[in-house]
Design a protein around this motif. Structure first.
Motif, short mmCIF file in Angstrom:
data_model
loop_
_atom_site.label_atom_id
_atom_site.label_comp_id
_atom_site.label_asym_id
_atom_site.label_seq_id
_atom_site.Cartn_x
_atom_site.Cartn_y
_atom_site.Cartn_z
N GLY C 85 -26.47 20.89 47.31
CA GLY C 85 -27.84 20.42 47.02
C GLY C 85 -27.98 19.80 45.63
O GLY C 85 -27.39 20.29 44.67
N HIS C 86 -28.78 18.76 45.56
CA HIS C 86 -28.92 18.03 44.30
C HIS C 86 -29.39 18.94 43.17
O HIS C 86 -28.89 18.85 42.04
CB HIS C 86 -29.90 16.86 44.48
CG HIS C 86 -29.68 15.74 43.52
ND1 HIS C 86 -30.41 15.60 42.37
CD2 HIS C 86 -28.79 14.72 43.52
CE1 HIS C 86 -29.99 14.51 41.71
NE2 HIS C 86 -29.01 13.97 42.39
N ILE C 87 -30.33 19.83 43.47
CA ILE C 87 -30.83 20.72 42.41
C ILE C 87 -29.74 21.67 41.92
O ILE C 87 -29.81 22.18 40.81
CB ILE C 87 -32.04 21.57 42.88
CG1 ILE C 87 -31.71 22.40 44.13
CG2 ILE C 87 -33.26 20.70 43.12
CD1 ILE C 87 -32.79 23.44 44.46
N ILE C 105 -25.88 28.18 48.85
CA ILE C 105 -25.20 28.66 50.04
C ILE C 105 -24.11 27.66 50.43
O ILE C 105 -24.41 26.49 50.70
CB ILE C 105 -26.20 28.75 51.22
CG1 ILE C 105 -27.47 29.52 50.80
CG2 ILE C 105 -25.55 29.33 52.46
CD1 ILE C 105 -27.23 30.95 50.44
N PRO C 106 -22.86 28.09 50.46
CA PRO C 106 -21.79 27.17 50.87
C PRO C 106 -22.01 26.72 52.32
O PRO C 106 -22.35 27.54 53.18
CB PRO C 106 -20.52 28.03 50.76
CG PRO C 106 -20.90 29.20 49.91
CD PRO C 106 -22.35 29.43 50.14
N VAL C 139 -37.16 27.26 50.27
CA VAL C 139 -35.93 26.67 50.80
C VAL C 139 -35.96 25.17 50.51
O VAL C 139 -36.93 24.49 50.85
CB VAL C 139 -35.81 26.92 52.32
CG1 VAL C 139 -34.62 26.19 52.90
CG2 VAL C 139 -35.72 28.41 52.59
N TYR C 140 -34.91 24.71 49.85
CA TYR C 140 -34.80 23.30 49.47
C TYR C 140 -33.77 22.63 50.37
O TYR C 140 -32.62 23.09 50.44
CB TYR C 140 -34.38 23.21 48.00
CG TYR C 140 -33.88 21.85 47.56
CD1 TYR C 140 -34.73 20.94 46.93
CD2 TYR C 140 -32.55 21.46 47.76
CE1 TYR C 140 -34.27 19.69 46.51
CE2 TYR C 140 -32.09 20.21 47.35
CZ TYR C 140 -32.95 19.34 46.72
OH TYR C 140 -32.49 18.11 46.31
N ILE C 141 -34.18 21.60 51.07
CA ILE C 141 -33.23 20.80 51.85
C ILE C 141 -33.43 19.32 51.50
O ILE C 141 -34.46 18.93 50.97
CB ILE C 141 -33.41 20.99 53.38
CG1 ILE C 141 -34.84 20.60 53.81
CG2 ILE C 141 -33.12 22.44 53.78
CD1 ILE C 141 -35.07 20.65 55.32
N GLU C 146 -26.95 15.19 50.38
CA GLU C 146 -26.13 14.63 49.31
C GLU C 146 -24.76 14.21 49.83
O GLU C 146 -24.05 13.44 49.16
CB GLU C 146 -25.96 15.67 48.19
CG GLU C 146 -27.27 16.05 47.50
CD GLU C 146 -28.17 16.97 48.33
OE1 GLU C 146 -27.72 17.46 49.39
OE2 GLU C 146 -29.32 17.20 47.92
N ILE C 147 -24.38 14.68 51.02
CA ILE C 147 -23.09 14.24 51.56
C ILE C 147 -23.30 13.40 52.83
O ILE C 147 -22.39 13.24 53.64
CB ILE C 147 -22.12 15.42 51.82
CG1 ILE C 147 -22.72 16.43 52.80
CG2 ILE C 147 -21.80 16.12 50.49
CD1 ILE C 147 -21.68 17.46 53.26
N GLY C 148 -24.50 12.84 52.93
CA GLY C 148 -24.72 11.80 53.92
C GLY C 148 -25.16 12.26 55.30
O GLY C 148 -25.47 11.43 56.16
#
Lengths: 344, 344, 344, 344
Positions: C85-87, C105-106, C139-141, C146-148
């Motif tokens: 995640g960008h953050i 979270i991986p 929850v941030y999505i 970020e990986i397309g």
């Protein structure tokens, strides 16, 4: 040297150490979730006459102040206090370190009023650019104040009414609550305080405990998750029951107020002697802190035997000093000090 | 309605939009590490006569202020400013949100002095309890100030000398730097500013740019890792070259100061007319912000055609208003306003 | 050199600059309270089918993320995101700088799921010591991630249902929302996003604007005083109407999605060519970011003409690179790149 | 119930309470600037063999961790730790609440290595976008660790060498330092720790004190103004001499290490019994925390008499539990526990 510089120069009342010794072998669960804390909570709820209050025990005053304020405010909101307020002058910017501005209001007696609160509220919302200004949301007062004054019953009721009208919270710092409630001039009681604040605390550190402040949350809106905030701000004592024990000992039978009354009586004695000797006061206090103005010549002599707390240079030959009595102040020392003042 | 309420009511000087259009197809690398930013950096370093300065472009003033201050201070240190300082009154506690107290000093003219700085320093370190007090470490001043006053050359030199003597940093908010330097009363120049501050910025937003403030760091101790802080505080524009383009256009041939001079000239014209009409000023300003006191009757009429910024109620029949000119102010509108004032 | 390293290498779509030129003389009120912002707000509310939404315009993505998160969370609460995640990885700890932990979270595909959310919730509250742990609350999505990768409709509905069940907020970072919604694989639409998040934003900076992100707050509980937080975090643009103009131009007639579709089409063309040439992908993306694994020999040649963004060293002779198309990517350049890849 | 759930279930060693009783009448100056703290400081400096060290006494571990880290780091810098590190998992985001990211590294044994530090450093600075990433600046390790492992002498020397090479600080959390140094496997001594860290602390709370952690700052660069930060973060105990008394009693004649050795011996006894009984360990520990895997049937029986700390569900019929001994653990209780384990 005899210390009159503050009210936390001795470890604690003997009953506390005795109780700790009795329990030194006992195994107890951590972090304030134990039977000793619960006992103290029960005593406090009974004392304030509110069963629904949440009671939390923290270690010190700066910690209590910043934990409460950080818990209550959203990021853009600020705490309003008198310029002399402890959070404004003697906590190294602790409140600001949690992200919140402290809006300080100059006062003559260290006290805020309902009118001050209402004016701040009106001024904020009347400003077209109010979103560019930190939003006043919590009012911080101390009783007794940092300059020794106390809130009268009608004053507290008025300021709380103003807070409710304005959608603001009232937080009372009771680091010296005992000394405020026990002094002659006082007409407040702890039930009225609990009815007229959203959150306050009963100070232990300065009133006979080894350490500890009992934070009492009255307003339901401020109760959620407070223990998380205590932990995050470093205030959750591992052996939390040490706090429960102390507040139980102090509050179960009125010892707390007895100790405070003793300090106030001693302070009054000093006050009278200072007055009779023709000296003036830097601020008028009915409680355990006396802010006197002494000539250098007198101070030079007194400083050979006594420790006071320097306040300010008043003129070329006078300084203001705080003479502070406490639960532990010995009357013989007070009498000696008075004699030394009068001798001058 | 004709706006005199602020100096950022139009998009930007036409040259900037023209240059953007020319480059709209050009591919450029991000985050301010491009040739257009480098060009602007070169122009600024040349202007201030210091090759070693670090120049960073940020988007807005609040952002610039909080980024610089957060970068410079350790947690227990505070920023000192006049009570009227922008960081104290119009940034919603942005500096405090980064953890630092703002120590505000009441002034009559919105300006600090070397003596004020020295007194603060002495008072802090003389206090036996100084560790309980936020440590004054950075002095924040604005030129021109929030109430329209400007710093004279000797005043700036004095305050910077005080800062160096006291181990404090001097930060000059130049959101309206153009208007300060271009006005008649001014005797400061940008080289002297660079020699007598640790960090300052050249304001774009209020002086003809679409947006942007050019932060100039002079003191080597404050240079390290500043770009990390810009990114963290949300101020790193992805298309950073937009900032480079703007400052190049404004500064490469003196346009910035021409625009500011125009605004100041227009303000002076208004000032003269107000004075001649027998009205008073809320504060005296030689630059593009005029703080006038008008009777309600006059205001009622003017408000049909013009927008000012309300400042304060002065008495039962008068209010203070800010009349603000800008790089974009049309002289015909100024003349019309003057006529309307004189007519009254 | 031809840039394929990101999607913000050109200033903006020509329509935006044209509109700014038309309005360059017009006087407008500041801080986003103007008719141009209102027009854009109306278009967005119409687009999402929710009249009660609050729409705010911020300048950049990091700023939008930290402002939203700081506004929503209490001090002890944390934001949950994928490790990619960008953050978590590319904002220099901006969220933490506002006081909040980011719980990462991986994941294999950069996406969270309803199950992940539920498990985090259960694990937290089942822990007897949960008060010692930062409380997962938001929850941030990102869509696209970020990986397309992109979220499918049922995935978003599932994760939002989980959030509601668990008393958590769902925040969707739409910095590349256009590219997600315009790609072939996508089955989401913006109305469904608005129905299945508490707050999200429509990215401008990476999708054709000069700068700007339109934050849309759906949940009433999160609306109060958001403008204060924008101001405090430095995100309130003085000339706010610049943002209104941009979003109006992009969204009033579907330009935003056309531009995104073009980028996605170009990316798909590259994807196909890479696949046909026998190269592998570092991660699979249906949108405008292609993460390819190229041998050093090929990269050496391509790097003479093209700029990519380095991702990671894969083995002794291969690296992963991001090839990013945008609204401004020229098909002739894509064709040339494809030819150069195939030639190898 | 007999508590083996932690090492802070009893008030403190009797010598401490005795000393407090002796001094209960004595007047002492506040905030840690007294002769009792000075005495403890002298003992500690002597013990570590470094006269120039700064020694500060704080109340608890979370407080010590966040105060040290907040004091050391600039806003964009982060603390690196093992994923199991206390600051990462059990402090409610206290470090983040001071603005700093915690970069957590998965490990098998709860320990970092010189190689891990070097790799993090290289990866950060090799990244072209490193300004977009929180900068690793401080390495946080615990000895013993949160999962009971300890650092060997060469491991600590290696990690500190890596930190110095990389321009990073090494901070050792010694909340359980006594138990680490007193266990059989250990080859470290406190002088070597002081020579191979920039700052560390000697834990009191978990090793026989009522409360208290002695922070020792070795690196001159980290010494300035630390007391301000203690005060700001709420960690400056008014009656600071309570901490001095405790560390003097524990350290003046080796009591601290005797108490720790007792706990470690008791743990080893339990370890041996568990092993002999055919049970496995969740992690291997040579010190006072034993992480065992027990079948539900056994746990059910043991839980009637003993309190452990639950760690994790291992499979359908087994759970991992922490059995923790302490300075106060009675051998008779250990023997009873062993018998109950073997009986099963």
């Amino acid at each position: 040297m005899i210390r009159f510089n503050n009210d936390y120069s001795e470890i604690c009342h003997e009953r506390i150490l005795k109780r700790m010794s009795e329990l030194s072998d006992t195994q107890v669960g951590g972090y304030g979730l134990d039977e000793y804390c619960d006992e103290a909570r029960g005593i406090i709820k009974n004392l304030i006459g509110q069963d629904n209050a949440d009671v939390h025990f923290l270690v010190g005053g700066t910690q209590a102040n910043m934990t409460v304020i950080a818990s209550v405010l959203r990021p853009h909101q600020c705490a309003v206090c008198a310029s002399s307020g402890h959070i404004n002058v003697h906590e190294t910017g602790a409140v600001e370190s949690t992200g919140h501005k402290v809006m300080s209001i100059p006062t003559e007696n260290g006290k805020l009023t309902g009118d001050i609160v209402r004016n701040i509220h009106v001024a904020h919302w009347a400003d077209f650019s109010h979103e560019h200004i930190a939003q006043p949301k919590l009012v911080y007062i101390s009783d007794s104040t940092e300059i020794g004054t106390i809130y009268k019953k009608d004053e507290l009721i008025d300021i709380y009414a103003a807070c409710r009208d304005c959608g603001m919270y009232l937080f009372l710092d009771g680091a010296r609550l005992g000394y405020a409630l026990a002094c002659e001039e006082n007409d407040l009681d702890i039930k009225t305080i609990a009815e007229n604040t959203d959150v306050f605390y009963i100070g232990g550190t300065k009133c006979g405990a080894m350490f500890g402040e009992a934070v009492v949350i009255l307003n339901d809106d401020l109760k959620e998750d407070f223990r998380y905030i205590i932990k995050q701000k470093g205030g959750m004592l591992a052996k939390g029951w040490l706090l429960g024990i102390q507040f139980t000992e102090l509050l179960k039978d009125g010892l707390y107020f007895e100790l405070a009354k003793h300090a106030d009586d001693m302070a009054l004695k000093i006050n009278k002697a200072v007055r009779e000797s023709g000296y003036f006061f830097y601020s008028e206090s009915p409680a355990n802190q006396q802010f006197v103005i002494f000539p250098d010549s007198l101070l030079e002599k007194l400083n050979e035997k006594y420790v006071f707390e320097y306040q300010a240079r008043v003129d070329e030959t006078h300084s203001a000093e705080r003479i502070c009595t406490s639960w532990a102040t010995k009357e013989e020392n007070v009498d000696m000090l008075i004699a030394d003042i009068k001798k001058s």
